[in-house]
Design a protein around this motif. Structure first.
Motif, PDB file in Angstrom:
ATOM      1  N   ILE A 115      61.089  41.243  19.738  1.00  0.00           N
ATOM      2  CA  ILE A 115      59.749  41.347  19.156  1.00  0.00           C
ATOM      3  C   ILE A 115      59.744  40.845  17.713  1.00  0.00           C
ATOM      4  N   LEU A 116      60.735  41.250  16.924  1.00  0.00           N
ATOM      5  CA  LEU A 116      60.789  40.777  15.539  1.00  0.00           C
ATOM      6  C   LEU A 116      61.068  39.273  15.496  1.00  0.00           C
ATOM      7  N   GLY A 117      61.855  38.782  16.455  1.00  0.00           N
ATOM      8  CA  GLY A 117      62.094  37.351  16.522  1.00  0.00           C
ATOM      9  C   GLY A 117      60.832  36.562  16.805  1.00  0.00           C
ATOM     10  N   LEU A 118      59.978  37.095  17.664  1.00  0.00           N
ATOM     11  CA  LEU A 118      58.705  36.427  17.960  1.00  0.00           C
ATOM     12  C   LEU A 118      57.751  36.505  16.768  1.00  0.00           C
ATOM     13  N   LEU A 119      57.736  37.654  16.089  1.00  0.00           N
ATOM     14  CA  LEU A 119      56.803  37.840  14.980  1.00  0.00           C
ATOM     15  C   LEU A 119      57.168  36.993  13.758  1.00  0.00           C
ATOM     16  N   GLU A 120      58.350  36.373  13.763  1.00  0.00           N
ATOM     17  CA  GLU A 120      58.683  35.444  12.684  1.00  0.00           C
ATOM     18  C   GLU A 120      57.735  34.246  12.675  1.00  0.00           C
ATOM     19  N   TYR A 121      57.111  33.968  13.816  1.00  0.00           N
ATOM     20  CA  TYR A 121      56.295  32.757  13.946  1.00  0.00           C
ATOM     21  C   TYR A 121      54.804  33.082  14.036  1.00  0.00           C
ATOM     22  N   LEU A 122      54.414  34.179  13.380  1.00  0.00           N
ATOM     23  CA  LEU A 122      52.989  34.486  13.279  1.00  0.00           C
ATOM     24  C   LEU A 122      52.279  33.359  12.535  1.00  0.00           C
ATOM     25  N   PRO A 123      51.068  33.040  12.945  1.00  0.00           N
ATOM     26  CA  PRO A 123      50.356  31.943  12.274  1.00  0.00           C
ATOM     27  C   PRO A 123      50.017  32.288  10.829  1.00  0.00           C
ATOM     28  N   HIS A 124      49.992  31.272   9.981  1.00  0.00           N
ATOM     29  CA  HIS A 124      49.662  31.452   8.563  1.00  0.00           C
ATOM     30  C   HIS A 124      48.149  31.557   8.429  1.00  0.00           C
ATOM     31  N   GLU A 125      47.647  32.764   8.664  1.00  0.00           N
ATOM     32  CA  GLU A 125      46.207  33.011   8.655  1.00  0.00           C
ATOM     33  C   GLU A 125      45.888  34.193   7.757  1.00  0.00           C
ATOM     34  N   SER A 126      44.688  34.741   7.906  1.00  0.00           N
ATOM     35  CA  SER A 126      44.239  35.856   7.082  1.00  0.00           C
ATOM     36  C   SER A 126      45.249  37.005   7.117  1.00  0.00           C
ATOM     37  N   PHE A 127      45.684  37.438   5.930  1.00  0.00           N
ATOM     38  CA  PHE A 127      46.663  38.520   5.880  1.00  0.00           C
ATOM     39  C   PHE A 127      46.076  39.815   6.429  1.00  0.00           C
ATOM     40  N   GLU A 128      44.799  40.065   6.178  1.00  0.00           N
ATOM     41  CA  GLU A 128      44.182  41.291   6.676  1.00  0.00           C
ATOM     42  C   GLU A 128      44.250  41.350   8.198  1.00  0.00           C
ATOM     43  N   VAL A 129      43.982  40.227   8.852  1.00  0.00           N
ATOM     44  CA  VAL A 129      44.016  40.196  10.317  1.00  0.00           C
ATOM     45  C   VAL A 129      45.451  40.343  10.816  1.00  0.00           C
ATOM     46  N   ILE A 130      46.378  39.606  10.212  1.00  0.00           N
ATOM     47  CA  ILE A 130      47.781  39.677  10.626  1.00  0.00           C
ATOM     48  C   ILE A 130      48.328  41.084  10.422  1.00  0.00           C
ATOM     49  N   HIS A 131      47.963  41.691   9.313  1.00  0.00           N
ATOM     50  CA  HIS A 131      48.454  43.052   9.033  1.00  0.00           C
ATOM     51  C   HIS A 131      47.873  44.057  10.014  1.00  0.00           C
ATOM     52  N   ARG A 132      46.606  43.906  10.331  1.00  0.00           N
ATOM     53  CA  ARG A 132      45.956  44.848  11.259  1.00  0.00           C
ATOM     54  C   ARG A 132      46.516  44.722  12.674  1.00  0.00           C
ATOM     55  N   ASP A 133      46.685  43.504  13.141  1.00  0.00           N
ATOM     56  CA  ASP A 133      47.055  43.286  14.541  1.00  0.00           C
ATOM     57  C   ASP A 133      48.553  43.363  14.793  1.00  0.00           C
ATOM     58  N   PHE A 134      49.376  43.035  13.792  1.00  0.00           N
ATOM     59  CA  PHE A 134      50.807  42.923  14.049  1.00  0.00           C
ATOM     60  C   PHE A 134      51.668  43.760  13.097  1.00  0.00           C
TER      61      PHE A 134
END
Length: 727
Positions: free
Chosen positions: A394-413
Motif C-alpha cells: 500500500i505504501l509502495g502504491l501511494l508513492e505515486y499519488l498524483p500531484h494534485e490538491s493537497f487537501e484532496v490527497i490528504h483527505r482521501d489517502f
C-alpha cells in the motif's frame, strides 16, 4: 625419454570448463588408451552444471561432443545428458544439432542417447531461444516415428509442436497405420492422434477407436528438473539486474506448476497474430523490440503485463487506450471483489490481494503512475484497513499519488493511512516519515520536469510542511520504543536530506520554494551525540544555504513587474540564525550566544544558560579540589566545539594522535593527554611537544573529518566563515 606406459598424476579439473576440455581430448580414444577417468570428468561437469547451470558456449560444446561419434560409454553419456541444465536460452544451433543426430546409423549416437536427447528437448522446450525453430523441423521429426525406440519422446515433442498447418491427410494416415501395426496399445500414438483430432475431428473419429480411448495424454517427464532450470535462470537474471542489466524478453515460466496465488495473473500469451505482425513472446532483444514496436499485437489478457517488464515497456511506449481500459477493468473487478470480502470481514485469502498489489506496485514503479482502478480501490479500502496487512504494498502504491490538491490527497489517502498505521503502533511514525520522503521525491521529480513559471507549487509546499510537523513529532519517540524499528533521528535526517536535495533545484524552477526547517528539529539534531548525524546536518544546512543564495540571484526566478523579494527577510534571517548558532557551537566557541548578529542562541532561555554556567563552574571547582594540578576546566561556551562535542571528541583525540605521528614525535617527547584547547596546545609546546597553533589544529581537524567521510561539518564551516573561505 619416458615410455608411453609411465604413470601420470591423476587429472583433477578445476571446474566445468576444465573438465570439458579434458573430456573433449579423450572422448574419441578407446577405453584402454585413456589415462583419465571419463566418468569422473562427467561427474565434475554434472556437479557444476547443477549448481550454476551451463553457459551457452559450453552447452554447444557438450552437445557437439554427445552427438558426434565417440567412445564414451552409455552411463557417462547419461550423466551428461541428465545434467544439461541451460544457464540461458538454448540456441537454434544446439537444437539443430540434436535433431540431426537422430536416425539409424553407425556414425550417430545410440538409440538410448537419441531418446534421452529428445526427452531433453521436451524438458527445455520453454527455454529455447527461438520457439519457432523446431516447427521448421517438424517434417524431419515426424519421419522418425517409425523408430520404436524414439516413438515415445517423439510423440510427446510433436504434440507440443503440432499446429493446424501440420495436420495433413498423409500424416493422419501414417499415424493410423503405425497405430494398427503396434496393436493399438501405444498410448503415445493415441495422444498424438488426439492432438490431430482437435484440429480435424471429422477425419479421426470412428477410424481408430480413439473416442473410446479419450484418456490418452502426455505427462511432464520431470517437473523437478524443469523447476531447477527455472530457479537457475531466475537466479542468474536477478544477478544481471542487480549489476545494472536489463531484460528485453518476455519471461517464460515454463511448464513448472505455479502456485495457486501466482495463477491469478496469467502468463503473457498472444493468439491470433495477424500477418506482418508479431507477439511479445517472439521478441529477443532491444533492437528486435524497437524495430517491431509498431507491429506488436497485444497479449490475450492485458492483466498479464503486470508480471512482465517487457510487456510493461510496450504498454508504456504505445499507451493503447483499449489496452489500458482492459487492464483497469480486470483490476477493478478483482479489487472490488476483495473489497467486498474485507467489508464483510471474511478475507479468507489475504495473500491473493498481497500478490496482486505487489504486481501493481511494480507496474506503478515502471509507469510512474497509479492505475485508476487501484486509486479508486484505495480510497475505499484505506478507511477499512487494519494498518498492518499489505503495508509495504500500500505504501509502495501511494508513492505515486498524483500531484494534485493537497487537501484532496490528504483527505482521501494520507489521513486514512496515518490513522490506520498509528492505531496499530503509535511508534510507527518513522514508517510514515520514510513514506513522505519518497512521496516528496516523486512529486519533486514531476515538478522539475514541468515548465518553470514563478508560481509556487502549493501541493508540494503543503506536503513538505505537513511532513515537517511529523518529523518533529518523530523526534519525541523515546529510544528503543520502536520495537525493532529504525532510529527516529535517522528517519528525520534522511527526510531532510531528501528535502534539501529537492531545494537544490529551486533556483531553476519557481514551482519549488524553499522552506526553513523548524527550529526545534534543527537544534535537537545538532545536540544529538552521533557524529554521522552531526555531519549530515552540516551537509543539509550547506545545501539549504547554497539554495537560498542561488535562488535570490537567479535570473530564471526574477519577476520584472514585482518589487517583492522571492523570500522574505525574516525567513532568510531565521535560517541564518540556525547556521550562525551551529558555527558558534562547533567553531567559534561561543555556544548558546544570542548577542551576535543573526545568532539565536539555539533558542535556549537565558535563565537556562545561567543555570548551566553555574553547574559547569561548580563541577570545575569540585574537580579541582579532588585532582588539584590535573584538574581540567570546562567552559559552557566550548563544550560543543570540535574537541569537546560528545559526537566529535573521539575524532579530535584520533586527529591529534595522527598529527603527532606525522610530525615524527619521539617516545621521550610529551603528548597531549587532554581535550584540545588553545591553552593546552601552548603548554604542550613549552614542555617540548609538538608545535601546533589553535587555528592550525582546527583546520587539520576539518581535513581529518573530510578524510574519514564526515565532510558535512567542514562544508558548513567553509561556506559560512569568511576566514575559511580565504583558506
Amino acid at each position: 625419454m619416458s615410455s608411453d606406459s609411465s604413470p601420470e598424476a591423476p587429472v583433477r579439473p578445476t571446474g566445468l570448463l576444465d573438465a570439458l576440455a579434458h573430456l573433449e581430448t579423450v572422448a574419441h580414444l578407446p577405453t584402454k588408451q585413456r589415462r583419465i577417468d571419463v566418468r569422473y570428468l562427467a561427474k565434475v561437469i554434472a556437479s557444476d552444471a547443477y549448481e550454476e547451470g551451463i553457459s551457452p558456449a559450453a552447452l554447444e560444446r557438450l552437445v557437439n561432443l554427445i552427438t558426434a561419434q565417440n567412445e564414451l560409454d552409455q552411463s557417462t553419456l547419461t550423466i551428461l545428458i541428465k545434467n544439461l541444465y541451460p544457464q540461458d536460452k538454448i540456441s537454434t544451433q544446439v537444437v539443430t544439432k540434436v535433431v540431426c543426430c537422430l536416425g539409424p546409423s553407425k556414425n550417430k549416437p545410440s538409440a538410448a542417447t537419441q531418446a534421452q536427447l529428445l526427452r531433453w528437448l521436451i524438458l527445455t522446450y520453454d527455454y529455447l531461444e527461438d520457439s519457432t525453430h523446431l516447427l521448421k523441423l517438424y517434417t524431419v521429426l515426424f519421419n522418425f516415428l517409425d523408430m520404436i525406440s524414439l516413438r515415445k519422446p517423439l510423440c510427446h515433442l510433436l504434440s507440443l509442436l503440432t499446429r493446424r498447418k501440420h495436420v495433413k491427410p498423409f500424416r493422419i494416415q501414417a499415424l493410423m497405420e503405425l497405430h494398427r501395426n503396434s496393436g493399438g496399445d501405444e498410448k503415445e500414438l493415441l495422444g498424438l492422434l488426439q492432438v490431430f483430432k482437435n484440429y480435424y475431428p471429422e477425419i479421426i473419429i470412428g477410424e481408430s477407436g480413439l473416442s473410446r480411448r479419450a484418456g490418452a495424454f502426455f505427462k511432464h517427464p520431470d517437473p523437478e528438473w524443469s523447476s531447477h532450470v527455472k530457479s537457475l535462470q531466475d537466479r542468474r537474471l536477478e544477478r544481471t539486474l542487480a549489476t545494472g542489466g536489463t531484460s528485453f524478453q518476455v519471461v517464460r515460466r515454463g511448464i513448472v506448476k505455479r502456485s495457486k496465488v501466482e495463477m491469478i495473473v496469467p502468463d503473457v500469451q498472444t493468439s491470433r497474430v495477424s500477418q506482418n505482425h508479431t507477439s511479445l513472446e517472439e521478441l529477443r532483444s532491444i533492437s528486435d523490440f524497437v524495430e517491431k514496436l509498431d507491429q506488436i499485437e497485444p497479449p490475450n489478457q492485458m492483466v498479464s503485463v503486470l508480471g512482465d517488464n517487457m510487456a510493461q515497456k510496450y504498454l508504456l511506449l504505445l499507451q493503447p487506450e483499449i489496452a489500458n481500459r482492459r487492464l483497469n477493468d480486470w483490476l477493478n473487478a478483482f479489487l472490488v471483489d476483495r473489497l467486498e470480502h474485507t467489508h464483510d470481514g471474511d478475507e479468507n485469502e489475504p495473500e491473493a490481494l498481497t500478490f496482486v498489489l505487489s504486481l501493481a506496485v511494480e507496474y506503478a514503479r515502471h509507469t510512474k503512475e497509479l492505475p485508476a482502478s487501484v486509486s479508486s480501490f484505495l480510497t475505499k479500502f484505506l478507511p477499512l484497513w487494519n494498518g498492518r496487512d499489505h503495508r509495504d504494498q500500500i505504501l509502495g502504491l501511494l508513492e505515486y499519488l498524483p500531484h494534485e490538491s493537497f487537501e484532496v490527497i490528504h483527505r482521501d489517502f494520507l489521513r486514512p493511512v496515518e490513522v490506520a498505521i498509528l492505531k496499530t503502533n503509535p511508534f510507527a511514525k518513522t514508517t510514515l516519515l520514510d513514506y513522505y520522503s519518497t512521496l516528496i521525491r516523486q512529486w519533486g521529480i514531476k515538478v522539475r520536469v514541468q515548465s518553470s513559471p514563478s508560481e509556487e507549487s502549493k501541493p508540494l509546499s503543503q506536503l513538505i510542511a505537513h511532513a515537517e510537523l511529523l518529523a518533529l513529532s518523530v523526534l519525541e519517540i523515546p529510544p528503543h520504543a520502536g520495537n525493532g524499528m529504525r532510529p527516529a533521528s535517522l528517519s528525520v535526517i534522511e527526510f531532510y536530506s531528501s528535502v534539501s536535495s529537492l531545494f537544490s533545484h529551486a533556483h531553476l524552477n519557481g514551482r519549488i520554494r524553499i522552506t526553513v526547517p523548524m527550529a526545534p528539529t534543527v537544534y535537537t539534531l545538532a545536540f544529538t551525540p552521533i557524529a554521522s548525524l552531526t555531519s549530515i546536518l552540516g551537509s543539509i544546512l550547506t545545501t539549504y544555504k547554497t539554495s537560498f543564495e542561488t535562488s535570490l540571484t537567479s535570473e530564471v526566478l526574477q519577476v520584472p513587474s514585482s518589487s517583492e523579494s522571492l523570500y522574505p527577510t525574516e525567513l532568510v534571517g531565521q535560517f541564518n540564525g540556525y547556521v550562525m548558532d551551529i558555527c558558534n557551537l562547533v567553531w567559534r566557541n561561543r555556544a548558546l550566544n544570542a548577542e551576535d548578529p543573526n545568532a539565536l542562541g539555539c533558542l535556549v532561555p537565558a535563565s537556562t544558560v545561567a543555570t548551566l554556567t553555574r553547574y559547569i563552574r561548580d563541577t570545575n571547582e569540585a574537580s579541582k579540589e579532588r585532582k588539584r594540578e590535573d584538574a581540567f576546566h570546562y567552559n559552557l561556551t566550548s563544550v560543543f566545539s570540535l574537541s569537546h562535542h560528545a559526537a566529535l571528541c573521539n575524532f579530535s583525540a584520533a586527529c591529534i594522535v595522527d598529527i603527532e605521528r606525522t610530525n615524527g614525535l619521539t617516545d621521550s617527547q610529551p603528548r597531549l593527554q587532554k581535550p584540545v584547547t588553545q591553552k593546552a596546545l601552548s603548554a604542550l609546546e613549552k614542555e617540548g611537544g609538538i608545535k601546533l597553533s589553535w587555528q592550525e589544529y582546527r583546520l587539520r581537524m576539518l581535513e581529518w573529518l573530510d578524510g574519514v567521510g564526515s565532510q558535512g561539518i567542514g562544508d558548513l564551516m567553509r561556506s559560512t566563515m569568511k576566514a575559511l573561505r580565504k583558506e
